[in-house]
Design an enzyme around this catalytic site. Structure first.
Site, short mmCIF file in Angstrom:
data_model
loop_
_atom_site.label_atom_id
_atom_site.label_comp_id
_atom_site.label_asym_id
_atom_site.label_seq_id
_atom_site.Cartn_x
_atom_site.Cartn_y
_atom_site.Cartn_z
N ARG A 1 14.42 16.28 -22.00
CA ARG A 1 13.76 15.82 -23.21
C ARG A 1 12.26 15.03 -22.94
NH1 ARG A 1 15.19 11.15 -26.53
NH2 ARG A 1 14.19 11.04 -28.37
N ARG B 1 6.75 1.48 -39.29
CA ARG B 1 7.01 0.42 -38.36
C ARG B 1 6.33 -0.88 -38.89
NH1 ARG B 1 9.21 1.99 -33.54
NH2 ARG B 1 9.26 4.24 -33.47
N LYS C 1 16.21 17.27 -36.38
CA LYS C 1 16.77 16.10 -35.91
C LYS C 1 17.39 15.39 -37.68
CE LYS C 1 15.30 13.26 -33.16
NZ LYS C 1 14.22 12.31 -32.43
N THR D 1 22.44 9.91 -29.07
CA THR D 1 22.23 8.74 -29.20
C THR D 1 23.42 7.89 -28.48
OG1 THR D 1 20.78 9.11 -31.13
CG2 THR D 1 21.25 6.73 -30.43
#
Length: 467
Positions: free
Chosen positions: A32, A73, A217, A275
């Site tokens: 990935r 962010r 995702k 994860t």
């Protein structure tokens, strides 16, 4: 033969050819590229390196390009903010100057419009929890609920809030173009929220003449609520437990994971669990027993692949992480699986043909499922049914299909040029299996292939014995 596939995220700890070679030797199936951190120059260098090493090892290795997505962010801070419960933290947009003692800019101009008074704001993977007190034109005042240290460029989650961000940012579009240029096999769409997001990426890939498969995702409650449509539209589903575990109550996460895996197997789509599988191995040579159990649970549920993130980008023991996944997966697979594939929907004749072949292979000891496929469809059908005994050997003349099938549960792809004579092609496949000691005399081969009957092409199932 391990059936659960292993995905390794590449980073400073794993980019060198020697480490990549070790990862391939120990069992990595997919690499990935995380475009939140990877540069275009580094991608252009590492993709040919992976291709050369895979060819040398005679292993099908796929490459997954993971888009950054429309992440919210915080901006840059001159110094870290030491926050305690009851403090007021102000978020500003569009260059507004903060009026409070603690203030930070946000990169998303629509932040003020999307949040409401009383909403929860989570920052830095949920370490900092806040509640919205009031909104102004270009600012949002929040109260700190948990003590935390806030640094620069930290990710913001807004649980239960519909965020009006585009599915693909300018950076994502440029990164997808790069992926098409270097020929990646999969493109992951981060923070996917609805079916239209996937369709937009598919149009972009088609425009760039890329045959990459799309990985959706699942990272927030909107995606979970629309999971059936996501499974229908995407090629692969990824349960991205990092952001998903922040967006949803933590006690719900195992239930959501199991529900998504069951739906994927029922509807015929591969599913990846990602994860913090071996988070402690970022700094420790051995995993915790809880991590081993978590991995074992995903293997028992028969997810197609397990993905390592920080463990192989920054961790001290990336090769050992792959060894652990390989060891645990191989052992748990011998103990059986959850059996979710028993409820798989068979919607067309080809799926039912493959199901008959799998049932035959399940009834025979020492059987091998042999699939001859041009586009990978029949091999994917076989994988989705989770054969109890037989490995799936997928022979294909297509380099693209050969690599993409590396992600699918239980499939061992083999590059083989098809001749005009089916018996000769089958003989070549049998010779390959015997040469690699993947089949022995007396083993039964359940063969799924297309055969010509006059001018018509029909699907067939053959039973042969290895000579």
């Amino acid at each position: 033969m391990r059936r659960t596939k292993i995905i390794c995220t590449l980073g400073p700890a794993t980019e060198k050819a020697g480490t990549l070679q070790q990862l391939i030797q120990k069992g990595a199936d997919v690499f990935r590229l995380n475009m939140s951190h990877a540069s275009h120059d580094s991608v252009r260098k590492i993709v040919p390196r992976i291709r050369r090493l895979a060819q040398s090892a005679e292993r099908p290795i796929a490459i997954l390009l993971d888009t950054q997505g429309p992440a919210i962010r915080t901006g840059d801070l001159k110094t870290h903010l030491q926050l305690k419960p009851g403090d007021i933290l102000e978020f500003t947009v569009r260059g507004a100057q903060g009026k409070e003692q603690y203030s930070v800019d946000v990169n998303y101009p629509g932040f003020v419009n999307d949040v409401s008074v009383g909403d929860t704001v989570l920052v830095d993977n949920g370490l900092l929890k806040l509640v919205v007190l009031e909104k102004g034109k270009n600012r949002v005042r929040t109260k700190v609920l948990t003590p935390a240290v806030l640094g620069s460029r930290r990710h913001i989650n807004l649980p239960r809030v519909h965020v009006n961000l585009p599915p693909l940012t300018k950076k994502d579009i440029a990164d997808v173009a790069l992926g098409a240029e270097v020929g990646v096999d999969f493109v992951a769409l981060s923070f996917v929220r609805e079916k239209g997001d996937i369709e937009e990426l598919r149009r972009l890939l088609a425009k760039r003449k890329s045959n990459a498969q799309i990985v959706a995702k699942i990272e927030d409650h909107l995606a979970v609520r629309s999971i059936d449509k996501m499974i229908e539209c995407a090629d692969v589903i990824m349960v991205a437990r990092g952001d998903l575990g922040i967006e949803c109550p933590m006690e719900e996460l195992p239930i959501i994971q199991r529900r998504i895996v069951k739906k994927c197997l029922r509807l015929g789509k591969p599913v990846v669990i990602a994860t913090q599988l071996l988070e402690s191995m970022i700094t420790n040579r051995l995993p915790t027993r809880a991590e081993v159990t978590d991995v074992a649970n995903a293997v028992f549920e028969q997810a197609d692949a397990l993905m390592l993130s920080a463990e192989t980008t920054l961790g001290r023991y990336p090769v050992e992480c792959v060894e652990v996944l390989n060891r645990v997966a191989t052992r748990i697979e011998r103990s059986g699986g959850a059996g979710y594939a028993e409820d798989a929907q068979l919607e067309n004749v080809r799926q039912k043909t493959v199901a008959s072949a799998v049932a035959l292979a399940n009834s025979l000891e020492d059987s091998k499922l042999i699939v001859f496929t041009l586009h990978g469809r029949m091999a994917r059908y076989a994988s989705n049914l989770r054969p109890q005994r037989a490995p799936v050997f997928a022979f294909t003349p297509s380099e693209r299909v050969y690599r993409q099938l590396a992600l699918y549960w239980g499939v061992l792809p083999v590059r083989l040029d098809f001749t005009g004579k089916p018996d000769a092609t089958i003989a070549s496949a049998e010779k390959f299996l015997r040469g690699r000691k993947l089949a022995a005399p007396g083993n039964r081969m359940v063969i799924i292939s297309d055969v010509h009957m006059g001018r018509a092409m029909i699907d067939s199932i053959q039973l042969r014995v290895v000579k």
